[in-house]
Design a protein around this motif. Structure first.
Motif, PDB file in Angstrom:
ATOM      1  N   SER A   1      -2.492   6.404  -4.862  1.00 15.57           N
ATOM      2  CA  SER A   1      -2.906   6.428  -3.551  1.00 15.57           C
ATOM      3  C   SER A   1      -2.234   6.801  -2.533  1.00 15.57           C
ATOM      4  CB  SER A   1      -4.071   5.416  -2.901  1.00 15.57           C
ATOM      5  OG  SER A   1      -2.960   4.114  -2.897  1.00 15.57           O
TER       6      SER A   1
ATOM      7  N   ASP B   1      -5.561  10.112  -4.313  1.00 18.89           N
ATOM      8  CA  ASP B   1      -6.240   9.546  -3.202  1.00 18.89           C
ATOM      9  C   ASP B   1      -5.220   9.802  -2.034  1.00 18.89           C
ATOM     10  OD1 ASP B   1      -7.775   8.451  -1.381  1.00 18.89           O
ATOM     11  OD2 ASP B   1      -7.591   6.508  -2.039  1.00 18.89           O
TER      12      ASP B   1
ATOM     13  N   ARG C   1      -5.190  10.187   2.023  1.00 23.98           N
ATOM     14  CA  ARG C   1      -6.225   9.918   2.992  1.00 23.98           C
ATOM     15  C   ARG C   1      -6.094  10.980   4.389  1.00 23.98           C
ATOM     16  NH1 ARG C   1      -7.638   4.542   2.442  1.00 23.98           N
ATOM     17  NH2 ARG C   1      -7.678   4.136   0.018  1.00 23.98           N
ATOM     18  N   HIS C   2      -4.859  11.290   4.614  1.00 21.32           N
ATOM     19  CA  HIS C   2      -4.702  11.946   6.058  1.00 21.32           C
ATOM     20  C   HIS C   2      -4.346  13.492   5.788  1.00 21.32           C
ATOM     21  CE1 HIS C   2      -5.029   8.223   8.062  1.00 21.32           C
ATOM     22  NE2 HIS C   2      -4.420   7.980   7.056  1.00 21.32           N
TER      23      HIS C   2
ATOM     24  N   ALA D   1      -0.877   2.251   9.062  1.00 23.26           N
ATOM     25  CA  ALA D   1      -1.916   1.498   9.824  1.00 23.26           C
ATOM     26  C   ALA D   1      -3.179   1.353   9.001  1.00 23.26           C
ATOM     27  CB  ALA D   1      -2.175   2.585  10.944  1.00 23.26           C
ATOM     28  N   ASP D   2      -3.261   2.035   8.008  1.00 23.52           N
ATOM     29  CA  ASP D   2      -4.481   1.784   7.311  1.00 23.52           C
ATOM     30  C   ASP D   2      -4.568   0.310   6.505  1.00 23.52           C
ATOM     31  OD1 ASP D   2      -5.440   4.392   7.540  1.00 23.52           O
ATOM     32  OD2 ASP D   2      -4.337   5.276   6.038  1.00 23.52           O
ATOM     33  N   LEU D   3      -3.124   0.012   6.461  1.00 25.10           N
ATOM     34  CA  LEU D   3      -2.984  -1.111   5.598  1.00 25.10           C
ATOM     35  C   LEU D   3      -2.809  -2.364   6.744  1.00 25.10           C
ATOM     36  CD1 LEU D   3      -0.145  -0.122   3.264  1.00 25.10           C
ATOM     37  CD2 LEU D   3      -2.615  -0.403   2.602  1.00 25.10           C
ATOM     38  N   GLY D   4      -3.063  -2.099   8.050  1.00 24.34           N
ATOM     39  CA  GLY D   4      -3.093  -3.003   8.942  1.00 24.34           C
ATOM     40  C   GLY D   4      -1.585  -3.530   9.337  1.00 24.34           C
TER      41      GLY D   4
ATOM     42  N   CYS E   1       0.730  -2.844  -2.885  1.00 27.90           N
ATOM     43  CA  CYS E   1      -0.367  -2.319  -2.754  1.00 27.90           C
ATOM     44  C   CYS E   1      -1.819  -3.140  -2.782  1.00 27.90           C
ATOM     45  CB  CYS E   1      -0.600  -1.294  -3.932  1.00 27.90           C
ATOM     46  SG  CYS E   1      -2.341  -0.262  -3.970  1.00 27.90           S
TER      47      CYS E   1
ATOM     48  N   CYS F   1       2.559   5.642   2.951  1.00 25.00           N
ATOM     49  CA  CYS F   1       2.777   4.668   1.815  1.00 25.00           C
ATOM     50  C   CYS F   1       2.033   5.189   0.470  1.00 25.00           C
ATOM     51  CB  CYS F   1       2.148   3.379   2.156  1.00 25.00           C
ATOM     52  SG  CYS F   1       2.969   2.614   3.676  1.00 25.00           S
TER      53      CYS F   1
ATOM     54  N   VAL G   1      -1.505   6.268   1.537  1.00 30.08           N
ATOM     55  CA  VAL G   1      -2.140   5.880   3.018  1.00 30.08           C
ATOM     56  C   VAL G   1      -1.174   5.778   4.054  1.00 30.08           C
ATOM     57  CG1 VAL G   1      -4.038   4.701   1.832  1.00 30.08           C
ATOM     58  CG2 VAL G   1      -2.007   3.440   2.510  1.00 30.08           C
ATOM     59  N   ALA G   2      -1.646   5.428   5.214  1.00 35.37           N
ATOM     60  CA  ALA G   2      -0.621   5.098   6.271  1.00 35.37           C
ATOM     61  C   ALA G   2      -0.452   3.851   6.596  1.00 35.37           C
ATOM     62  CB  ALA G   2      -1.168   5.934   7.972  1.00 35.37           C
TER      63      ALA G   2
END
Length: 269
Positions: free
Chosen positions: A80, A26, A28-29, A85-88, A47, A73, A82-83
């Motif tokens: 997975s 997974d 994302r970007h 920012a995807d985790l807030g 996570c 991350c 993710v950035a």
């Protein structure tokens, strides 16, 4: 925005496979599939999917004439990427080791030459590739829990009691390292182990006489037993099959012994 990441560092998927031993499913970007990613260590963040500790990977880029770093991350549990920012979160919120947030420096590789030996820098390069291939958690566990590095200093008595066990563990790790390097030589044409295989002439089905003659150039100044051990190690690093390694190392040792015998005969005459 202009990318300045080092081309040889590879995509995030490649970096995660090398550093953590995982295959991401997974991602994302789109920038995660560009080259230039390197491992930046574990974070203080969990996570949200499975509660595993997240690992951070970085990539250099430039904007308005200034250098910056992307952050990805990675979870070795749900696989997975993710950035922050995807985790807030902001990157500063991840809790990473600031000393690891820069691209690794590669040792300078020597230019191949028929008269050059297997110089020390080449072995540094091989060992660095090997260490990077160990999953990060495995490496940390080895250093902290098995070799007692990073803890308070042991007393002389404690050190003496643990020395034998530690030496055995180090030998086990050396064997694991040789296995990893041999696999790299067979799978990765751009790796240092593959370059070693090319230098020794063990790519494909090697001619044992020719390989022994090449290895002999690098081992002729050693004692016969050491020449045999070194030749065997070089051949294993280069991905040669075990029977080939034993046979050629024995040939090299025999050549070294024959040279010593001849020198003794000349001095006696």
């Amino acid at each position: 925005m202009t990318e300045t990441g080092k081309e040889e560092l590879g995509t995030l998927e490649h970096a995660a496979r090398v550093a953590l031993g995982v295959t991401l499913t997974d991602v994302r970007h789109a920038r995660f599939r560009q080259p230039g990613w390197f491992y930046g260590g574990s974070t203080a963040t969990k996570c949200p999917v499975d509660g595993e500790t997240l690992h951070v990977f970085r990539k250099s880029y430039q904007s308005a004439g200034r250098d910056y770093l992307y952050a990805a991350c990675v979870c070795s549990g749900c696989l997975s990427a993710v950035a922050a920012a995807d985790l807030g979160l902001k990157t500063a919120d991840l809790g990473v080791d600031p000393r690891r947030q820069h691209p690794p420096l590669e040792p300078r590789l020597l230019v191949d030459n028929a008269h050059d030996g297997l110089e020390e820098l080449e072995f540094h390069s091989l060992l660095i590739e090997c260490v990077r291939s160990l999953p990060a958690e495995r490496l940390r566990w080895v250093m902290m829990d098995r070799l007692w590095m990073g803890r308070d200093a042991l007393t002389a008595r404690d050190a003496a009691e643990r020395r034998g066990a530690a030496e055995g563990l180090i030998l086990d790790l050396q064997q694991e390292a040789l296995s990893i390097l041999g696999g790299m030589a067979r799978r990765s044409p751009d790796s240092a182990p593959h370059r070693l295989a090319a230098k020794l002439g063990v790519i494909g089905k090697p001619n044992h006489l020719e390989v022994a003659a090449t290895a002999y150039r690098f081992a002729s100044d050693l004692e016969p037993q050491m020449a045999q051990e070194r030749s065997w190690m070089w051949l294993v690093m280069a991905g040669a099959e075990e029977p080939c390694c034993r046979h050629i190392a024995g040939m090299v040792s025999g050549q070294v012994q024959a040279l010593l015998d001849w020198k003794q005969l000349q001095s006696a005459g």
